[in-house]
Motif scaffolding. Structure first.
Motif, short mmCIF file in Angstrom:
data_model
loop_
_atom_site.label_atom_id
_atom_site.label_comp_id
_atom_site.label_asym_id
_atom_site.label_seq_id
_atom_site.Cartn_x
_atom_site.Cartn_y
_atom_site.Cartn_z
N ASN A 223 -32.25 87.92 -17.31
CA ASN A 223 -31.19 87.06 -17.82
C ASN A 223 -30.53 87.54 -19.10
N ARG A 256 -40.34 87.32 -18.13
CA ARG A 256 -39.91 86.34 -19.13
C ARG A 256 -38.41 86.16 -19.03
N LEU A 257 -37.97 85.01 -19.53
CA LEU A 257 -36.57 84.67 -19.47
C LEU A 257 -35.99 84.69 -20.88
N PHE A 258 -34.84 85.30 -21.05
CA PHE A 258 -34.19 85.31 -22.36
C PHE A 258 -33.28 84.10 -22.48
N ASP A 259 -33.40 83.41 -23.61
CA ASP A 259 -32.55 82.24 -23.86
C ASP A 259 -31.55 82.61 -24.95
N SER A 260 -30.28 82.75 -24.56
CA SER A 260 -29.30 83.25 -25.52
C SER A 260 -29.03 82.23 -26.63
N ALA A 261 -29.35 80.96 -26.37
CA ALA A 261 -29.10 79.93 -27.38
C ALA A 261 -30.08 80.08 -28.55
N THR A 262 -31.35 80.45 -28.24
CA THR A 262 -32.35 80.55 -29.30
C THR A 262 -32.67 82.00 -29.67
N GLU A 264 -34.67 83.74 -28.03
CA GLU A 264 -36.09 83.95 -27.73
C GLU A 264 -36.31 84.25 -26.25
N THR A 265 -37.47 84.83 -25.96
CA THR A 265 -37.84 84.98 -24.56
C THR A 265 -39.01 84.03 -24.31
N ARG A 266 -39.09 83.50 -23.10
CA ARG A 266 -40.24 82.64 -22.78
C ARG A 266 -40.73 82.95 -21.38
#
Ligand code: ADP
Ligand code: MG
Length: 489
Positions: A223, A256-262, A264-266
């Motif tokens: 992502n 893991r998934l990348f969160d462009s808002a934070t 961070e990866t989770r």
């Protein structure tokens, strides 16, 4: 070498990419349904894409040609025999319940992309393979509180999966690589490389190791849908893994998934193994056997690629290393430049250089200001070339040309028309300029005395006065020359 240094010592970052690139083609990989982006939901769906019973896939020969072209453009080896496999998994937007991919015998083996970093150093990033596979559809969860929707328009669209070796060592190398790869795919016309629309998607595999040591355990980040986010994803993941490793832990091999808002990866899921997919040879498709003559015919259609183009621009027009690289970096910029050269006197190196300066300087500034890309420029390549000709033939000065360019952007007119309309012809007649200057000096006898007494910076003052009297139209070189002559009289 780029190392990451902490109080716990040095770490080396290791990155490999898996890039899914949508093949430019009018129809899907195994069906005749159209691929047009932006169609109404489920408009582009054939019985094959919907996996109705009794249907069979038929390979799209144009997609194969596109993948061969890509393989050749990326210096890979085209395997004359390759084959398709079923990769079994469940997704609501994958009606077949499996994806037809190439596993054991991909179309392309090896290959590389040469990158150039900001410090000018060059490196080869090696490729593992390129294979063809089907894309899945899309599940849409944000249009109803109680329902999910499925759009199968993308289901069955042809993808190339381009897999690199774990050869990248920093976020910079990774983003330079992605840009270069995208540029080559666009030059080849094999993929439009549009990451925002999802036609090019990169999964990031990252691990850390002690310099030169054994490869560490990697996490795979999904992502990351723009090059801009890449650095953030790499930075977060590097810090996370170093913290685990330095406290004596083990990195989990997971997706893991990348969160462009934070930024961070989770964790998304633990890493699946090839065996989890129960790959087996696709029974509905025979092996793909290529005639070597077909591969050779495609090889001859490969256009000049960015590195070769930049090299030629340097050689033929004496462009600087940097300018040539920027022009060649995107096909659209190179096309614009070469089109405008056609309207200029392209044998004149000085002309070619001036064109490049105006393209990369003033025109790029206008594009930036208006948030447009080169293909949407209000100034055509022909009009830019004409503007430069007006400067070269002393009709207008470079300074006046900047104003002309602004007006050309606003009204899309030809530069000669703008100059005519505004009465902006440059004054080049020495007599006329001398008369103006004599007048200026007469009006400022005191300053002339001061100048002759050694206050040389008054030179600029006289120039300014003369420019005012001519509404900035005096030819600067002639003006300078005559003023110097008059002051030395
Ligand atoms: P898969 O993810 O399908 O299991 P591979 O094992 O072939 O496939 O690896 C996929 C990607 O991960 C490749 O781009 C490869 O370069 C990269 N990779 C493999 N090992 C590492 C590692 N230790 N660190 C970083 N990247 C890695
Ligand atoms: Mg993978």
């Amino acid at each position: 070498m780029d190392y990451v240094e902490t109080s716990g010592g040095k770490w080396e970052l290791v990155i490999g990419l898996e890039i899914h690139a949508q093949i430019i083609s009018n129809s899907k990989l195994f069906s005749s349904a159209p691929t047009r982006f932006g169609a109404a939901p489920n408009e582009n769906v054939s019985f094959v894409d919907a996996a109705l019973p009794g249907v069979l896939p038929v390979i799209n020969s144009f997609c194969v040609d596109q993948a061969i072209k890509t393989g050749l453009g990326l210096n890979g080896c085209i395997n004359l025999v390759s084959s398709f496999d079923r990769k079994n998994y469940f997704y609501p937007d994958l009606p077949q319940g499996y994806q037809i991919s190439q596993y054991k015998h991909p179309l392309v083996s090896g290959g590389y992309v040469e990158i150039e970093k900001a410090d000018g150093s060059r490196r080869k990033i090696n490729l593992e393979r390129i294979h063809m596979e089907q894309d899945a559809g899309k599940s849409i969860h944000d249009q109803s509180a109680t329902k999910s929707f499925i759009d199968l328009n993308r289901a069955g669209v042809g993808l190339m999966e381009i897999v690199t070796k774990p050869d990248m060592r920093s976020a910079e190398e990774t983003s330079v690589f992605l840009r270069k790869l995208r540029s080559i795919l666009r030059y080849l016309g094999a993929c439009d490389g549009n990451m925002e629309e999802g036609s090019m998607r990169a999964d990031l595999n990252i691990s850390l190791r002690r310099p030169g040591g054994e490869l560490g355990i990697r996490a795979e980040i999904k992502n990351v849908n723009s090059i801009k986010f890449l650095a953030a994803a790499v930075a977060f993941e590097t810090a996370r893994q170093i913290e685990i490793l330095e406290s004596g832990g083990k990195v989990d091999q997971e997706t893991r998934l990348f969160d462009s808002a934070t930024g961070e990866t989770r964790p998304m899921r633990s890493k699946e193994d090839a065996q989890d997919y129960r790959y087996f040879p696709e029974p509905d498709l025979p092996p793909l056997v290529l005639d070597p003559a077909r591969v050779e015919a495609i090889r001859r259609t490969i256009p000049e690629l960015p590195d070769a183009k930049a090299e030629r621009l340097r050689r033929d027009y004496d462009l600087s290393h940097y300018d040539a690289a920027v022009i060649a970096s995107e096909k659209e910029i190179a096309d614009y430049y070469e089109e405008s050269l056609k309207h200029a006197n392209a044998d004149d190196k000085d002309m070619a250089k001036t064109l490049s300066n105006w393209l990369l300087g003033d025109l790029f500034a206008l594009l930036n200001k208006h948030g447009k890309s080169i293909v949407d420029s209000h100034i055509s390549p022909k009009n830019l070339a004409e503007l430069i000709s007006l400067i070269k033939t002393d009709v207008i000065s470079g300074k006046m040309a900047k104003d002309v360019l602004e007006i050309m952007w606003e009204n899309r007119r030809r530069p000669a028309d703008v100059v005519e309309e505004k009465g902006w012809r440059q004054i080049t007649s020495s007599d006329e300029i001398e008369a103006v200057l004599r007048k200026v000096l007469e009006e400022h006898m005191d300053k002339v005395a001061e100048y002759r007494g050694g206050k040389e910076k008054l030179f600029g003052f006289f120039i300014g006065q003369a420019m005012q009297k001519t509404q900035g139209k005096a030819n600067p070189a002639t003006l300078n020359e005559i003023l110097r002559k008059l002051l030395n009289e």
